[in-house]
Structures are given as structure tokens and as C-alpha cells.
Design a protein around this motif. Sequence first.
Motif, short mmCIF file in Angstrom:
data_model
loop_
_atom_site.label_atom_id
_atom_site.label_comp_id
_atom_site.label_asym_id
_atom_site.label_seq_id
_atom_site.Cartn_x
_atom_site.Cartn_y
_atom_site.Cartn_z
N GLU A 80 0.84 -1.20 0.00
CA GLU A 80 0.00 0.00 0.00
C GLU A 80 0.88 1.26 0.00
OE1 GLU A 80 -4.03 1.34 2.28
OE2 GLU A 80 -2.46 0.44 3.51
N VAL A 83 2.99 1.68 -3.36
CA VAL A 83 2.18 2.18 -4.48
C VAL A 83 1.90 3.67 -4.30
CG1 VAL A 83 -0.09 2.02 -5.60
CG2 VAL A 83 1.18 -0.07 -5.05
N ARG A 84 1.47 4.06 -3.12
CA ARG A 84 1.16 5.47 -2.86
C ARG A 84 2.39 6.36 -3.10
NH1 ARG A 84 -2.17 5.54 1.43
NH2 ARG A 84 -0.61 4.53 2.74
N GLU A 87 3.49 6.41 -6.89
CA GLU A 87 2.59 7.25 -7.68
C GLU A 87 2.90 8.73 -7.46
OE1 GLU A 87 -1.63 4.95 -8.19
OE2 GLU A 87 -1.18 5.75 -6.19
N SER A 92 3.62 5.29 -12.87
CA SER A 92 2.24 4.98 -13.20
C SER A 92 1.66 4.01 -12.18
CB SER A 92 2.13 4.36 -14.60
OG SER A 92 2.60 3.02 -14.59
N THR A 93 0.36 4.10 -11.99
CA THR A 93 -0.30 3.21 -11.04
C THR A 93 -0.07 1.76 -11.42
OG1 THR A 93 -1.99 4.88 -10.58
CG2 THR A 93 -2.53 2.60 -10.00
N ALA A 96 3.48 0.76 -10.54
CA ALA A 96 3.67 0.73 -9.08
C ALA A 96 3.03 -0.51 -8.48
CB ALA A 96 3.08 1.99 -8.45
N VAL A 97 1.79 -0.81 -8.90
CA VAL A 97 1.10 -1.99 -8.37
C VAL A 97 1.81 -3.27 -8.80
CG1 VAL A 97 -1.03 -3.34 -8.47
CG2 VAL A 97 -1.14 -0.86 -8.15
N LEU A 129 -6.03 -0.24 -2.76
CA LEU A 129 -5.33 -0.65 -3.97
C LEU A 129 -6.33 -0.96 -5.08
CD1 LEU A 129 -2.66 -3.09 -2.48
CD2 LEU A 129 -2.31 -0.74 -3.27
N PRO A 130 -6.00 -0.61 -6.33
CA PRO A 130 -6.91 -0.92 -7.44
C PRO A 130 -7.00 -2.44 -7.65
CG PRO A 130 -4.93 0.21 -8.23
CD PRO A 130 -4.83 0.11 -6.75
#
Length: 142
Positions: A80, A83-84, A87, A92-93, A96-97, A129-130
Motif C-alpha cells: 500500500e 504504491v502510494r 505514484e 504509473s499506477t 507501481a502496483v 489498492l486498485p
Amino acid sequence: MLAQIINEVKNAVVAAVKGVDDVASAIRGVVKNQVTGVVRDASAMATTAMDAVKDVVTGALTGAVDAGVEVGSAAAAAVEEAVRTAESAGVSTADAVSGAVNGAIDAAESMGENAVGAVKNALSNVASLPKDLVDAAIKGRK
């Protein structure tokens, strides 16, 4: 160089979580600092930001588990925050994910099948998270 990142992050997490009540915040703090540095320096290290994020999360999860933290909760906190922070540094998301999830699974694989299952389950349930990108990263590992 990337193995050095993993070891540095691992050692920093082990030191950070010793004796603290809020382990997740300690993990997030280390991950935030490390991701900020490695993303900024990725081109100088001849690596991609995604690979740098992956290595930070691998080191963070390994260190957290070495310090006695439950693998699923450690993975959730590390991914978490990675990623935050990535970004906010312009990654890019999707990258990162992908990097963070793969780093967590890489670390878990060295701990056994139960750890891998716990990490996948924990990451699938992190609301911030997406989900589609997390699921795609997990499925890409099979």
C-alpha cells in the motif's frame, strides 16, 4: 545493486519494527523513504522504477517477517505504501502496483506456499489498492 536495496530495506524494517506498537506504520515509514529514494535514483542505477519498487517491497516484507510480523499484514502495509509513494513520485499506477505486488510475492515464495497464499489474500483485500491491477499482477505470477 538491486540485491543491495533488498538487504538495506530488510535491515531498516527489522530495526524499525523492534519495540513499536504500530508495526504497520513503522513498515510504511521505511517503505516510503526507500521508494522515494530508489524511484528518484532508478535511472542512475540502470533499472526501472517498477523493479526498484519491487525490490523495496521484497526487502520490507522479508525484514518484517524476520522481525516476527505476520506476513499478510506486512505485505498489505508495504505494498500500500509503496504504491502510494511511487505514484506521488510519478510512477504509473499500473507499474507501481505490478512492482509492489511482485515484490511481495517474491518475498513470500522464499517463505513457503502458506506465505504466498496469505500475501495474495491480504493484497486482494486492501481497499485502497486498485483491485483490477492487483488481481492482474497476481494472475500474472501463475
